[in-house]
Design an enzyme around this catalytic site. Structure first.
Site, PDB file in Angstrom:
ATOM      1  N   THR A 148     -15.810 -27.721  57.327  1.00 20.26           N
ATOM      2  CA  THR A 148     -14.933 -27.501  56.424  1.00 20.26           C
ATOM      3  C   THR A 148     -14.946 -28.658  55.278  1.00 20.26           C
ATOM      4  O   THR A 148     -14.513 -29.749  55.609  1.00 20.26           O
ATOM      5  CB  THR A 148     -13.676 -27.428  57.132  1.00 20.26           C
ATOM      6  OG1 THR A 148     -13.699 -26.555  58.052  1.00 20.26           O
ATOM      7  CG2 THR A 148     -12.591 -27.471  56.162  1.00 20.26           C
ATOM      8  N   VAL A 171     -16.031 -22.265  60.211  1.00 23.78           N
ATOM      9  CA  VAL A 171     -15.487 -21.391  61.298  1.00 23.78           C
ATOM     10  C   VAL A 171     -14.242 -21.719  61.819  1.00 23.78           C
ATOM     11  O   VAL A 171     -13.673 -22.894  61.491  1.00 23.78           O
ATOM     12  CB  VAL A 171     -16.754 -21.307  62.348  1.00 23.78           C
ATOM     13  CG1 VAL A 171     -17.837 -21.128  61.633  1.00 23.78           C
ATOM     14  CG2 VAL A 171     -16.934 -23.022  62.647  1.00 23.78           C
ATOM     15  N   THR A 199     -10.215 -20.424  51.965  1.00 21.26           N
ATOM     16  CA  THR A 199      -9.660 -19.823  53.245  1.00 21.26           C
ATOM     17  C   THR A 199      -9.290 -20.569  54.374  1.00 21.26           C
ATOM     18  O   THR A 199      -8.416 -20.651  54.873  1.00 21.26           O
ATOM     19  CB  THR A 199     -10.394 -18.505  53.461  1.00 21.26           C
ATOM     20  OG1 THR A 199     -10.382 -17.693  52.195  1.00 21.26           O
ATOM     21  CG2 THR A 199      -9.613 -17.597  54.694  1.00 21.26           C
ATOM     22  N   LYS A 200     -10.540 -21.217  54.659  1.00 19.30           N
ATOM     23  CA  LYS A 200     -10.415 -22.189  55.741  1.00 19.30           C
ATOM     24  C   LYS A 200      -9.431 -23.269  55.759  1.00 19.30           C
ATOM     25  O   LYS A 200      -8.540 -23.532  56.753  1.00 19.30           O
ATOM     26  CB  LYS A 200     -11.761 -22.699  56.238  1.00 19.30           C
ATOM     27  CG  LYS A 200     -11.683 -23.752  57.382  1.00 19.30           C
ATOM     28  CD  LYS A 200     -11.275 -23.332  58.725  1.00 19.30           C
ATOM     29  CE  LYS A 200     -11.236 -24.178  59.788  1.00 19.30           C
ATOM     30  NZ  LYS A 200     -12.434 -24.847  60.113  1.00 19.30           N
ATOM     31  N   LEU A 201      -9.241 -23.913  54.551  1.00 18.38           N
ATOM     32  CA  LEU A 201      -8.250 -24.925  54.237  1.00 18.38           C
ATOM     33  C   LEU A 201      -6.783 -24.488  54.201  1.00 18.38           C
ATOM     34  O   LEU A 201      -5.908 -25.034  54.753  1.00 18.38           O
ATOM     35  CB  LEU A 201      -8.501 -25.534  52.625  1.00 18.38           C
ATOM     36  CG  LEU A 201      -9.794 -26.287  52.773  1.00 18.38           C
ATOM     37  CD1 LEU A 201     -10.227 -26.653  51.254  1.00 18.38           C
ATOM     38  CD2 LEU A 201      -9.747 -27.585  53.398  1.00 18.38           C
TER      39      LEU A 201
END
Length: 293
Positions: free
Chosen positions: A116, A141, A190-192
């Protein structure tokens, strides 16, 4: 140096026979990356590993995985090179540093960033990779080591359609679902957003339990009720399991959540977009965890 393996649609070649497995390299064999790499090996992909610490390779001694002396040596033996290290500096060092992945990966290969990191880090890597005919896919992930071991991680992918599809059979060894969000960097964004929302939910869950305690409502019973009601969340379960406080969460994950909040705030500031209430709530949680942004 041999060229990359051309991977046809999963499970089939032009002659209708079983497809050759993609050769995979993997860097970052920690609590999450280790189970991911094992799933790749067990699925039959020829796999080469590199690790800074020899101890990280010991769990693979009973597998078919090979080991390499440098990331470049690893990359020379693979078509898809997966990176699952901690932060931006580590990713850039492993990919573009001396004896890094780009020194060994043949044209047509793909670098997959599972870490990330800032979306701009992936774009810088893509610029450097393009000069060598290599693609970059950002694919952070979510789910943790146990989910990886069970093949049910969530992969959030960003990048060129063809590059993402080439990696999909590898991702499928440890992930379900695999969501292609769009161009390079969209997986990281999106992960953040996901991680900052989780952090914000920690603050609201801890605040609700604290308020209930102040009003003489037993926090354990309150958490039990909310877990079956419309106010439930994954964060509530984590806070309740920690006795209603964020101290234990801060010890385990405070620094990583702080990093992700800082990254998202930087992206929002650069775009001139107010981060809004989700960041304010996330800041409250980080303060409670003694990891002020």
């Amino acid at each position: 140096m041999s060229g990359p393996t051309v991977t046809p649609p999963p499970g089939e070649t032009s002659g209708g026979t079983s497809a050759a497995k993609t050769r995979v390299g993997f860097v970052g064999l920690g609590s999450q990356g280790g189970p991911m790499a094992r799933r790749i090996v067990e699925a039959g992909h020829p796999t080469t590993l590199w690790a800074r610490r020899p101890g990280s390779l010991e769990p693979f001694a009973d597998t078919a995985a090979k080991t390499a002396g440098t990331p470049a040596e690893m990359a020379a033996d693979c078509d898809v090179a997966c990176v699952c290290v901690v932060d931006d500096a580590d990713v850039e060092q492993v990919v573009t540093g001396e004896n890094g992945i780009l020194e060994g990966l043949a044209a047509g290969g793909v670098v997959v960033v599972h870490s990330t990191v800032h979306p701009d880090t992936c774009r810088r890597l893509a610029d450097a990779a393009a000069a060598r005919g290599v693609s970059v896919v950002d694919a952070p992930v979510s789910g943790g080591g146990q989910a990886a071991a069970e093949g049910r991680l969530l992969v959030m992918a960003g990048g060129d359609d063809a590059a993402v599809e080439r990696c999909r059979p590898v991702f499928a060894t440890y992930a379900d679902p695999i969501v292609h969000l769009g161009p390079l960097g969209s997986g990281q964004l999106t992960k953040l957003l996901n991680n900052v929302l989780f952090t914000a939910n920690l603050a609201t869950a801890a605040g609700a339990l604290a308020l209930g305690r102040s009003l003489d409502v037993d926090p354990d019973r309150l958490a039990e009720v909310i877990s079956h009601g419309s106010g439930t969340s994954f964060a509530l379960g984590r806070v309740a399991a920690a006795g209603g406080t964020l101290g234990p969460m801060g010890e385990r994950a405070g620094a990583l959540l702080q990093k992700d909040a800082r990254l998202l705030a930087t992206v929002a500031d650069a775009a001139g977009v107010p981060a809004g209430p989700v960041m304010r709530a996330a800041d409250d949680a980080l303060d409670l965890m003694e990891h002020r942004r």
